[in-house]
Design a protein around this motif. Structure first.
Motif, PDB file in Angstrom:
ATOM      1  N   GLN A  28     -15.057  -6.378  81.430  1.00  0.00           N
ATOM      2  CA  GLN A  28     -16.397  -6.096  81.923  1.00  0.00           C
ATOM      3  C   GLN A  28     -17.208  -5.471  80.790  1.00  0.00           C
ATOM      4  O   GLN A  28     -16.813  -4.449  80.227  1.00  0.00           O
ATOM      5  N   ASP A  29     -18.321  -6.107  80.430  1.00  0.00           N
ATOM      6  CA  ASP A  29     -19.186  -5.601  79.354  1.00  0.00           C
ATOM      7  C   ASP A  29     -18.403  -5.340  78.074  1.00  0.00           C
ATOM      8  O   ASP A  29     -18.611  -4.327  77.395  1.00  0.00           O
ATOM      9  N   GLY A  30     -17.490  -6.252  77.762  1.00  0.00           N
ATOM     10  CA  GLY A  30     -16.732  -6.147  76.526  1.00  0.00           C
ATOM     11  C   GLY A  30     -15.632  -5.116  76.532  1.00  0.00           C
ATOM     12  O   GLY A  30     -15.054  -4.826  75.469  1.00  0.00           O
ATOM     13  N   GLU A  31     -15.313  -4.567  77.700  1.00  0.00           N
ATOM     14  CA  GLU A  31     -14.275  -3.547  77.811  1.00  0.00           C
ATOM     15  C   GLU A  31     -13.187  -4.006  78.777  1.00  0.00           C
ATOM     16  O   GLU A  31     -13.455  -4.720  79.746  1.00  0.00           O
ATOM     17  N   HIS A  32     -11.955  -3.551  78.513  1.00  0.00           N
ATOM     18  CA  HIS A  32     -10.838  -3.829  79.409  1.00  0.00           C
ATOM     19  C   HIS A  32     -10.843  -2.791  80.532  1.00  0.00           C
ATOM     20  O   HIS A  32     -10.686  -1.591  80.280  1.00  0.00           O
ATOM     21  N   VAL A  33     -11.018  -3.236  81.770  1.00  0.00           N
ATOM     22  CA  VAL A  33     -11.064  -2.342  82.923  1.00  0.00           C
ATOM     23  C   VAL A  33      -9.855  -2.634  83.810  1.00  0.00           C
ATOM     24  O   VAL A  33      -9.684  -3.764  84.291  1.00  0.00           O
ATOM     25  N   VAL A  34      -9.005  -1.640  84.016  1.00  0.00           N
ATOM     26  CA  VAL A  34      -7.807  -1.817  84.844  1.00  0.00           C
ATOM     27  C   VAL A  34      -8.223  -1.778  86.313  1.00  0.00           C
ATOM     28  O   VAL A  34      -8.756  -0.777  86.790  1.00  0.00           O
ATOM     29  N   ILE A  35      -7.969  -2.878  87.021  1.00  0.00           N
ATOM     30  CA  ILE A  35      -8.358  -2.961  88.435  1.00  0.00           C
ATOM     31  C   ILE A  35      -7.140  -2.913  89.367  1.00  0.00           C
ATOM     32  O   ILE A  35      -7.292  -2.925  90.591  1.00  0.00           O
ATOM     33  N   PHE A  36      -5.930  -2.807  88.782  1.00  0.00           N
ATOM     34  CA  PHE A  36      -4.694  -2.706  89.558  1.00  0.00           C
ATOM     35  C   PHE A  36      -3.586  -2.320  88.604  1.00  0.00           C
ATOM     36  O   PHE A  36      -3.573  -2.775  87.455  1.00  0.00           O
ATOM     37  N   PRO A  37      -2.615  -1.472  89.055  1.00  0.00           N
ATOM     38  CA  PRO A  37      -2.445  -0.846  90.376  1.00  0.00           C
ATOM     39  C   PRO A  37      -2.874   0.618  90.341  1.00  0.00           C
ATOM     40  O   PRO A  37      -3.037   1.209  89.268  1.00  0.00           O
ATOM     41  N   GLU A  38      -3.043   1.185  91.513  1.00  0.00           N
ATOM     42  CA  GLU A  38      -3.189   2.624  91.608  1.00  0.00           C
ATOM     43  C   GLU A  38      -1.860   3.272  91.205  1.00  0.00           C
ATOM     44  O   GLU A  38      -0.803   2.698  91.432  1.00  0.00           O
TER      45      GLU A  38
END
Length: 374
Positions: free
Chosen positions: A350-360
């Protein structure tokens, strides 16, 4: 990746030596290059390791033609810690535990890539967090024709079908040999699915695929690229075309205090940030061995060190490392306890960044609708 593997291992060795060493001795390391990781080159490298260098432990990341090294190490009765990510390894271990006593895969098997992603995707759809109403429970698969990539594609397909997803198309290719992704992607667009599941470990391949998809427009299709985007060069090559892409790794440096502290120390030492997988993986391999040897009170009684490795839980930068059949456990698909497993990290760019969406509890953001969706 090879540089990441070496840097991670060296960093761990240097840190241990700065603390006074292991069992009163400094750890020395010798670098051996397996060149292009072919079967013959792997055999040459490992034969040199056991016959000439005479090490107490061998550490490596993965090998593209992994297989011949296991018997070389086992026949020499040496210790070997790696992150090969292969069910083929744990199957081999179970076939003869006594022979392969000294080999440890310090990360989960590749079976958790495809199956684990299918479970996550289906859960997200059922929770209403991903809207697939436009195209339904449909998938297309583009897979490298090597054993590693095709096995991951197979496990995704099998698990997705268990959740009643319809696989509309499935094509294969040779990693590194696709000069133009247009024909493969055109076939997907002709009958667009809700998810395009691709398996290709090569970051340059993945970047080229992303750029071609973005350049020609898309449908309401999610794009999954299995491992390649974890390598630092991917974002440099893909640029803005990477935004919206989902990727995953079962071996990932966690975005928590331990993982982020490792990232900072690594960048200070090597002048660049680490990738998500192999620097931390090889770093954890060295520490897993060193802790077992320290507890065993010996570095050269290899069976004793192996026994202590089997029985310990090491909280590394990639999570909790505990062994089942001499392979790490995947959290949460294989174990519900994050202290016992390494997280199957699912990331969206997202917007050139790695965003961890899983897991908690390791998420750093939430899933966003890809920019190419209508």
């Amino acid at each position: 990746d090879g540089e990441e593997m070496l840097n991670g291992a060296v960093m761990a060795i240097d840190e241990i030596n700065e603390m006074g060493g292991l069992l009163g001795r400094q750890i020395e390391y010798i670098e051996i290059d397996d060149v292009n990781s072919s079967t013959d080159e792997i055999s040459t490298a490992f034969n040199r390791a056991v016959d000439v260098e005479d090490p107490d432990m061998i550490v490596s990341g993965y090998h593209l033609a992994s297989g011949p090294e296991f018997d070389i190490v086992a026949n020499a009765e040496r210790l070997y810690y790696n992150v090969n990510t292969q069910k083929a390894w744990t199957d081999r271990y179970q076939s003869d535990p006594e022979k392969y006593f000294g080999i440890f895969q310090c990360d989960p098997n590749d079976e958790w890539y495809g199956g684990g992603f299918a479970i996550w995707l289906n859960d997200m759809v059922e929770q209403g967090k991903i809207d697939i109403s436009a195209l339904g429970k449909t998938a297309a698969i583009l897979s490298g024709d090597d054993t590693y990539d095709s096995f991951i594609a197979q496990t995704f397909e099998e698990t997705a079908k268990e959740f009643e997803w319809d696989v509309l198309s499935k094509e294969s290719f040779t990693v590194g040999n696709v000069s133009d992704w247009g024909p493969l992607l055109s076939g997907v667009r002709d009958n667009p699915p809700s998810i395009l599941f691709t398996t290709d470990y090569n970051p340059a391949d993945n970047a080229a695929m992303a750029k071609q998809w973005a350049a020609t427009g898309g449908s309401n299709t999610l794009i999954y690229q299995q491992y390649g985007p974890s390598v630092p060069e991917y974002l440099e090559l893909a640029g803005d075309a990477a935004n919206g892409i989902i990727w995953a790794t079962v071996l990932g440096v966690l975005p928590d205090q331990i993982g982020n502290d490792f990232r900072a120390r690594y960048e200070a030492k090597f002048g660049m940030p680490p990738g998500w997988a192999n620097a931390g993986g090889c770093y954890d391999c060295v520490w897993t061995w060193a802790k077992a040897a320290a507890l065993a009170g010996t570095a050269d009684d290899y069976k004793r060190v192996a026994q202590f490795t089997e029985n310990q839980i090491h909280r590394g930068v990639t999570g909790g490392i505990s062994f089942v059949n001499h392979g790490g456990q995947a959290y949460p698909a294989q174990t519900p306890d994050p202290s016992l497993g390494q997280s199957h990290i699912i990331v969206q760019i997202q917007d050139g960044e790695h965003v961890v969406i899983f897991p908690e509890p390791y998420t750093t953001g939430e899933f966003q609708t890809p920019p190419w969706w209508t």
